[in-house]
Scaffold this active site. Structure first.
Site, PDB file in Angstrom:
ATOM      1  N   LYS A  77      30.469  36.062  37.062  1.00 56.97           N
ATOM      2  CA  LYS A  77      29.748  37.329  37.266  1.00 56.97           C
ATOM      3  C   LYS A  77      28.425  37.375  36.515  1.00 56.97           C
ATOM      4  O   LYS A  77      27.524  38.117  36.888  1.00 56.97           O
ATOM      5  CB  LYS A  77      30.631  38.516  36.835  1.00 56.97           C
ATOM      6  N   LYS A 118      37.762  32.354  46.827  1.00 54.96           N
ATOM      7  CA  LYS A 118      38.666  33.484  47.088  1.00 54.96           C
ATOM      8  C   LYS A 118      37.958  34.524  47.968  1.00 54.96           C
ATOM      9  O   LYS A 118      36.730  34.642  47.926  1.00 54.96           O
ATOM     10  CB  LYS A 118      39.133  34.122  45.776  1.00 54.96           C
ATOM     11  N   LYS A 145      35.122  40.973  47.607  1.00 57.00           N
ATOM     12  CA  LYS A 145      34.358  42.117  48.092  1.00 57.00           C
ATOM     13  C   LYS A 145      32.885  41.784  48.158  1.00 57.00           C
ATOM     14  O   LYS A 145      32.146  42.312  48.976  1.00 57.00           O
ATOM     15  CB  LYS A 145      34.499  43.291  47.101  1.00 57.00           C
TER      16      LYS A 145
HETATM   17  P1  TYM Z   1      40.017  43.463  40.824  1.00 61.15           P
HETATM   18  O1  TYM Z   1      39.766  44.912  41.055  1.00 61.15           O
HETATM   19  O2  TYM Z   1      38.873  42.531  40.870  1.00 61.15           O
HETATM   20  O3  TYM Z   1      41.105  42.974  41.797  1.00 61.15           O
HETATM   21  C1  TYM Z   1      42.296  43.725  41.979  1.00 61.15           C
HETATM   22  C2  TYM Z   1      43.463  42.818  42.221  1.00 61.15           C
HETATM   23  O4  TYM Z   1      43.259  42.087  43.415  1.00 61.15           O
HETATM   24  C3  TYM Z   1      43.497  40.711  43.180  1.00 61.15           C
HETATM   25  N1  TYM Z   1      42.631  39.932  44.085  1.00 61.15           N
HETATM   26  C4  TYM Z   1      43.089  38.951  44.857  1.00 61.15           C
HETATM   27  N2  TYM Z   1      44.325  38.447  45.003  1.00 61.15           N
HETATM   28  C5  TYM Z   1      44.464  37.458  45.892  1.00 61.15           C
HETATM   29  N3  TYM Z   1      43.440  36.958  46.647  1.00 61.15           N
HETATM   30  C6  TYM Z   1      42.188  37.436  46.515  1.00 61.15           C
HETATM   31  N4  TYM Z   1      41.214  36.942  47.229  1.00 61.15           N
HETATM   32  C7  TYM Z   1      41.964  38.487  45.585  1.00 61.15           C
HETATM   33  N5  TYM Z   1      40.879  39.197  45.214  1.00 61.15           N
HETATM   34  C8  TYM Z   1      41.307  40.074  44.280  1.00 61.15           C
HETATM   35  C9  TYM Z   1      43.137  40.510  41.714  1.00 61.15           C
HETATM   36  O5  TYM Z   1      43.744  39.382  41.188  1.00 61.15           O
HETATM   37  C10 TYM Z   1      43.658  41.781  41.106  1.00 61.15           C
HETATM   38  O6  TYM Z   1      45.030  41.684  40.841  1.00 61.15           O
HETATM   39  N6  TYM Z   1      40.483  43.491  35.940  1.00 61.15           N
HETATM   40  C11 TYM Z   1      41.155  43.798  37.153  1.00 61.15           C
HETATM   41  C12 TYM Z   1      41.651  45.225  37.213  1.00 61.15           C
HETATM   42  C13 TYM Z   1      42.365  45.611  35.980  1.00 61.15           C
HETATM   43  C14 TYM Z   1      43.715  45.327  35.660  1.00 61.15           C
HETATM   44  C15 TYM Z   1      43.920  45.878  34.387  1.00 61.15           C
HETATM   45  C16 TYM Z   1      44.740  44.663  36.336  1.00 61.15           C
HETATM   46  C17 TYM Z   1      41.844  46.314  34.949  1.00 61.15           C
HETATM   47  N7  TYM Z   1      42.776  46.456  33.990  1.00 61.15           N
HETATM   48  C18 TYM Z   1      45.164  45.771  33.729  1.00 61.15           C
HETATM   49  C19 TYM Z   1      45.985  44.577  35.679  1.00 61.15           C
HETATM   50  C20 TYM Z   1      46.175  45.114  34.414  1.00 61.15           C
HETATM   51  C21 TYM Z   1      40.212  43.603  38.315  1.00 61.15           C
HETATM   52  O7  TYM Z   1      39.015  43.807  38.180  1.00 61.15           O
HETATM   53  O8  TYM Z   1      40.773  43.280  39.464  1.00 61.15           O
END
Ligand code: TYM
Length: 342
Positions: free
Chosen positions: A117, A209, A212
């Site tokens: 990022k 992957k 978004k």
């Molecule tokens: P974020 O918002 O980027 O993504 C949310 C969840 O989606 C999963 N994900 C995917 N899984 C499989 N294939 C993909 N292409 C794919 N793209 C995204 C991510 O692994 C994630 O589980 N930091 C985290 C949010 C967060 C969080 C937390 C999660 C903040 N605090 C505490 C668990 C516990 C995030 O930005 O995910």
């Protein structure tokens, strides 16, 4: 299993991808429904994580929509299921600051997501992008979470959370519960979802992957895509020239991705999907089947979302935030005492 805490968060950006849905939202829903009778389920909206990138003015609307997504995916509510917004529980940011004083620059700089990022540490990157895993550690440690169902890209952050928590505990005593390690997290997610720690791939560039932020429309399926759009995107997915269907993420990431999507959306175990298609050579047939599975699922899902009112969501949040503040403030107080802040 009983007495455990299962917790996850998904950022709210303009729209959710099928990657987020299959990597986190759907597994969390399946796990919650399987375990909520005897365990705590915490689902939160990391709105403070959302603002590391530009906010498009729709954050409140998107946040309400995300909760409707859980309900439309089949989440069953009971007294053990709590849904809340991160910014409505100030203990998250307070603990994040304290953990900033425990975590090191070295370990935080090693996070792959930060490197990606920030384009390898570009100096104009905002500090929130660097600090994002520490806030995530606070999100997890405030609630003694044991299991944190996420996609594969987030496991590094859970390992970092474990490192920070054990450093803290070594100094101050057993205040934090360490979340389970990656191997156990994967096994746990598999226990209700058929697969754990998955990485759904970009349809045009399956080495990456599904994200978004991908520029090409055809790279990603959004949860509000209409069936015709979904079909077009899946039919144009990049595959390979080997001419035989097999599950091999290394040599055939495009085909394997389609098999994985088919399995997760339909709920049919991956091994069964693989054996149904093994040895077939017509990639077009597989694409047609996956397009049908996903578009049927999504139109049904979208119809359910449309039936849920905003009022219903706000009522759920109110209860969730009352509960979350109570639990989080207790843990924060223990940490403040350890640092002689109280
Ligand atoms: P974020 O918002 O980027 O993504 C949310 C969840 O989606 C999963 N994900 C995917 N899984 C499989 N294939 C993909 N292409 C794919 N793209 C995204 C991510 O692994 C994630 O589980 N930091 C985290 C949010 C967060 C969080 C937390 C999660 C903040 N605090 C505490 C668990 C516990 C995030 O930005 O995910």
């Amino acid at each position: 299993m009983e007495g455990k805490t299962i917790l996850t968060g998904i950022r709210v950006n303009s729209e959710m991808t099928l990657g987020n849905f299959l990597g986190a939202l759907l597994p969390m829903t399946r796990l919650a429904n399987k375990y909520s009778a005897n365990n705590k389920i915490n689902i939160f909206i990391p709105d403070l994580h959302t603002i590391i990138s530009d906010v498009d003015g729709e954050l409140q609307k998107n946040l309400v929509k995300e909760i409707k997504y859980y309900l439309a995916a089949g989440l069953v509510l009971n007294e053990n299921v709590h849904i809340y917004r991160q910014s409505y529980v100030p203990a998250h940011s307070e603990l994040c600051w304290i953990l900033n004083c425990v975590a090191t620059m070295g370990e935080t700089s090693r996070m792959i997501q930060y490197k990606e990022k920030s384009h390898n540490g570009d100096q104009s990157t905002n500090v929130g992008i660097f600090d994002y895993p520490i806030l995530m550690a606070a999100d997890i440690l405030l609630y003694d979470a044991n299991y944190v169902p996420v996609g594969e890209d987030q496991f590094q952050h859970i390992e970092l959370t474990r490192d920070i928590a054990s450093r803290f505990n070594n100094k101050f005593g057993e205040i934090f519960v360490l979340p389970e390690n990656t191997e156990n997290q994967v096994k746990f997610i598999e226990s209700a979802n058929g697969a754990g720690g998955v990485r759904i791939r970009d349809l045009q560039n399956p080495e990456k992957k599904m994200s978004k932020s991908a520029e090409a429309e055809n790279s990603k399926i959004m949860m509000n895509d209409d069936p015709a759009k979904v079909t077009k995107k899946i039919m144009s997915a990049q595959t390979d020239s080997l001419g035989k269907i097999a599950f091999d993420m290394f040599n055939q990431p495009g085909i394997s991705n389609l098999l994985q999507i088919e399995s997760l959306v339909s709920g049919v175990p991956l091994q069964d999907v693989i054996s149904t298609w093994a040895g077939e050579s017509h990639y077009g047939d597989l694409k047609k089947k996956v397009a049908e599975t996903v578009s049927t699922y999504l139109s049904d899902f979208q119809a359910k979302v449309a039936e849920i009112s905003d009022e219903e969501v706000y009522k759920i949040l109110e209860e969730g935030e009352r509960y979350a503040n109570e639990v989080a403030n207790k843990k924060l107080f223990e940490v403040q005492k350890a640092f002689k802040l109280r």
